[in-house]
Design an enzyme around this catalytic site. Structure first.
Site, PDB file in Angstrom:
ATOM      1  N   LYS A 251      -6.980  -5.063  -2.858  1.00 28.02           N
ATOM      2  CA  LYS A 251      -7.780  -5.431  -1.682  1.00 28.02           C
ATOM      3  C   LYS A 251      -8.617  -4.235  -1.247  1.00 28.02           C
ATOM      4  CE  LYS A 251      -4.172  -4.118   1.549  1.00 28.02           C
ATOM      5  NZ  LYS A 251      -4.945  -2.980   2.113  1.00 28.02           N
TER       6      LYS A 251
ATOM      7  N   ASP B  23       0.787  -1.248   0.000  1.00 29.09           N
ATOM      8  CA  ASP B  23       0.000   0.000   0.000  1.00 29.09           C
ATOM      9  C   ASP B  23       0.820   1.301   0.000  1.00 29.09           C
ATOM     10  OD1 ASP B  23      -1.851  -2.006   0.283  1.00 29.09           O
ATOM     11  OD2 ASP B  23      -2.818  -1.225   2.072  1.00 29.09           O
TER      12      ASP B  23
ATOM     13  N   CYS C 116      -2.130  -2.417   7.835  1.00 32.20           N
ATOM     14  CA  CYS C 116      -2.143  -3.418   6.761  1.00 32.20           C
ATOM     15  C   CYS C 116      -0.871  -4.260   6.715  1.00 32.20           C
ATOM     16  CB  CYS C 116      -2.414  -2.741   5.428  1.00 32.20           C
ATOM     17  SG  CYS C 116      -4.146  -2.218   5.308  1.00 32.20           S
TER      18      CYS C 116
HETATM   19  C1  VGL Z   1      -4.618   1.032   5.690  1.00 34.85           C
HETATM   20  C2  VGL Z   1      -5.978   2.212   7.086  1.00 34.85           C
HETATM   21  C3  VGL Z   1      -7.048   2.014   6.227  1.00 34.85           C
HETATM   22  C4  VGL Z   1      -3.254   0.497   5.391  1.00 34.85           C
HETATM   23  C5  VGL Z   1      -5.664   0.839   4.816  1.00 34.85           C
HETATM   24  O1  VGL Z   1      -2.935   0.257   4.215  1.00 34.85           O
HETATM   25  O2  VGL Z   1      -2.480   0.295   6.360  1.00 34.85           O
HETATM   26  N1  VGL Z   1      -4.779   1.715   6.814  1.00 34.85           N
HETATM   27  N2  VGL Z   1      -6.862   1.334   5.100  1.00 34.85           N
END
Ligand code: VGL
Ligand code: ZN
Length: 189
Positions: free
Chosen positions: A104, A18, A143
């Site tokens: 995802k 991410d 994540c």
């Molecule tokens: C994430 C908060 C909400 C992440 C994803 O990638 O860590 N954190 N969605």
């Protein structure tokens, strides 16, 4: 200095979690110094791609109105909405031609923090003969943590590049590192 060339070997894969604009400064869910992971991870990405070691990039890829958003009763501000600029990779992140993207967070009914959660990633890694998985990215305490836990549970030898991660909160980051150790991951500091 930890050099990727001396650590990556056949049977490994690299999973970068991410590293998207919304998780970097000026993004919609900015993780403090989130952008700093890019310069740490690019040499790992280059080294892996250069020797045929699979590179996976996961992305948070939410539909508008996703249940994790505050306006839908969830914990987070709106972020990483599909096909918006904030959902794009950090512009300096190295994307090899051979990259495999793991998407995802697309469900309407639940969040998926882990790159293993209903993505088929474990099966894909097993099919590729992967035993050892190097993981880093954003956010360490959300994540990345969920992904590392699932990777261990799925039987992979998980190594976390701690320098290539940043947490939402410092305290959360410390707890995440403990939880990763507990899960059996090896932390590379
Ligand atoms: C994430 C908060 C909400 C992440 C994803 O990638 O860590 N954190 N969605
Ligand atoms: Zn999200």
């Amino acid at each position: 200095m930890l050099s990727p060339e001396n650590h990556l070997q056949q049977g490994d894969a690299l999973l970068v979690v991410d590293v998207q604009k919304d998780f970097c400064p000026r993004g919609k869910l900015p993780i403090p110094r989130g952008d700093e992971v890019v310069t740490v991870l690019n040499p790992w990405i280059a080294a892996a791609a250069g020797r045929g070691i699979p590179v996976f990039l996961s992305r948070d890829w939410h539909p508008a109105g996703h249940p994790s958003f505050q306006d839908a009763g969830g914990p987070w501000p709106v972020h990483c909405v599909q096909d918006t600029p904030g959902a794009e990779w950090h512009p300096q992140l190295l994307i090899p031609d051979t990259v495999e993207v793991v998407t995802k967070g697309t469900r309407y009914d639940q969040d998926q923090n882990s790159a293993f959660d209903q993505t088929g990633l474990a099966e894909k890694l097993r099919r590729d003969g992967v035993q050892r998985l190097w993981v880093a990215g954003l956010a360490l305490d959300v994540c990345v943590l969920a992904t590392v836990r699932d990777g261990c549970r799925e039987g992979f030898e998980v190594r976390v590049l701690v320098d290539g991660c940043r947490p939402v909160t410092e305290e959360g980051g410390e707890k995440a590192l403990d939880a990763m150790r507990q899960a059996g991951a090896v932390l590379i500091e």
